[in-house]
Design a protein around this motif. Structure first.
Motif, short mmCIF file in Angstrom:
data_model
loop_
_atom_site.label_atom_id
_atom_site.label_comp_id
_atom_site.label_asym_id
_atom_site.label_seq_id
_atom_site.Cartn_x
_atom_site.Cartn_y
_atom_site.Cartn_z
N GLY A 143 -4.12 -8.71 -3.29
CA GLY A 143 -5.08 -7.61 -3.19
C GLY A 143 -4.93 -6.83 -1.89
O GLY A 143 -4.22 -7.26 -0.97
N PRO A 144 -5.61 -5.68 -1.81
CA PRO A 144 -5.54 -4.83 -0.61
C PRO A 144 -5.86 -5.60 0.67
O PRO A 144 -6.83 -6.35 0.73
CB PRO A 144 -6.59 -3.75 -0.87
N ILE A 145 -5.04 -5.38 1.68
CA ILE A 145 -5.17 -6.11 2.94
C ILE A 145 -6.24 -5.47 3.82
O ILE A 145 -6.24 -4.26 4.06
CB ILE A 145 -3.80 -6.16 3.65
N LEU A 146 -7.18 -6.30 4.31
CA LEU A 146 -8.26 -5.83 5.18
C LEU A 146 -8.00 -6.19 6.64
O LEU A 146 -8.59 -5.58 7.53
CB LEU A 146 -9.59 -6.44 4.73
N GLY A 147 -7.14 -7.18 6.89
CA GLY A 147 -6.85 -7.54 8.27
C GLY A 147 -5.79 -8.60 8.36
O GLY A 147 -5.63 -9.41 7.44
N GLN A 148 -5.05 -8.57 9.46
CA GLN A 148 -4.04 -9.61 9.70
C GLN A 148 -4.07 -10.02 11.17
O GLN A 148 -4.34 -9.19 12.05
CB GLN A 148 -2.63 -9.10 9.37
N ALA A 149 -3.80 -11.30 11.40
CA ALA A 149 -3.64 -11.81 12.77
C ALA A 149 -2.23 -12.38 12.87
O ALA A 149 -1.79 -13.13 12.00
CB ALA A 149 -4.67 -12.89 13.05
N ARG A 150 -1.54 -11.99 13.94
CA ARG A 150 -0.16 -12.43 14.13
C ARG A 150 -0.06 -13.41 15.28
O ARG A 150 -0.73 -13.24 16.29
CB ARG A 150 0.73 -11.21 14.45
#
Ligand code: GAR
Length: 198
Positions: free
Chosen positions: A147-154
Motif C-alpha cells: 500500500g501507499p507509503i506514509l513514512g520510512q526510517a533508514r
C-alpha cells in the motif's frame, strides 16, 4: 478526536510507543488493543497503560479465515475505531477485512518497502549486501505490504551485523517512526515522512 485501535501478535513494543504518544494535544486516542494470540506479552502491557484488550485465537479457526476475521471484527467494530494500526500483527488479512478499513488501516513493516515484503526481511537485506535497511509505515491494501507509503526510517547496515543486531537497530527507529506517522495521519497529512538514523 480519532479513535485508534491497534492489533498485535507479540511483545507489542510498537503498540506501547503508539499508546504512549497519544496524550495531550495528539489528535488520536487508543481505544482498544487486540491480538490473535491470547498469550501475546503486549496485551498485559496495553492493560498496564489503561487500554482495554481482547484476543481472538486464530488457532480456534483453522482453515476458517472468514470465521477468524468475523470474530476479530466484533470487538473492533464495537469500539467504532477511526483508524486501525497493525503493530507486529502477524496474520494476513483478507481483502474483505481490508476493505472495511480502506484508507484508515496502517501497518509497520521492517524493511524499506518495496524491498522485502513478507518475512525474514533483515536476513534478506544482509544476503543482498544492502548498505541501508529500515522500516516502512504504509496504508494497508489487499496486496501484502504494497500500500501507499506514509513514512520510512533508514538505518545503516554495519559490516558485523547479524539479522538480530540489524532488527534491533531497525526496531529502535520503528519506535520513532510509527508515532510520528500516526500523528500526521490522524491530522489528515498523508505526505511521506523520512527519518534517517546515524
Ligand atoms: C516489528 O519489527 C514490526 O515491524 C514487525 O514485527 C515486529 C513487532 O515488534 N512486523 C512485521 O514483520 C509485519 N509483517 P513489536 O511487537 O515489539 O512491536
Amino acid at each position: 478526536m480519532k479513535r485508534v485501535a491497534i492489533l498485535i501478535s507479540g511483545g507489542g513494543s510498537n503498540m506501547v510507543k503508539l499508546v504512549e504518544s497519544m496524550t495531550g494535544d495528539h489528535p488520536g486516542r487508543a481505544v482498544i488493543v487486540g491480538s490473535n494470540d491470547p498469550a501475546a506479552a503486549g496485551l498485559a502491557r496495553a492493560q498496564a497503560l489503561g487500554v482495554p484488550t481482547f484476543a481472538v485465537d486464530h488457532r480456534d479457526f483453522r482453515g476458517d479465515r472468514p470465521g477468524f476475521e468475523a470474530a476479530l471484527l466484533e470487538p473492533l467494530l464495537a469500539v467504532r475505531p477511526d483508524i486501525l494500526c497493525l503493530a507486529g500483527f502477524m496474520r494476513i488479512l483478507t481483502p474483505d477485512f481490508v476493505q472495511r478499513f480502506q484508507g484508515r488501516m496502517l501497518n509497520i513493516h521492517p524493511s524499506l518497502l518495496p524491498k522485502y515484503p513478507g518475512l525474514h526481511t533483515h536476513q534478506r537485506a544482509l544476503d543482498a549486501g544492502d548498505r541501508q535497511a529500515g522500516a516502512t509505515v504504509h496504508l494497508v491494501t489487499p496486496e501484502l505490504d504494497a500500500g501507499p507509503i506514509l513514512g520510512q526510517a533508514r538505518v545503516p547496515v554495519l559490516p558485523q551485523d547479524t539479522a538480530d543486531t540489524l532488527a534491533a537497530r531497525v526496531l529502535t527507529q520503528e519506535h520513532r517512526l510509527y508515532p510520528q506517522v500516526l500523528r500526521r495521519f490522524a491530522q489528515g497529512d498523508l505526505t511521506p515522512l523520512t527519518l534517517t538514523a546515524a
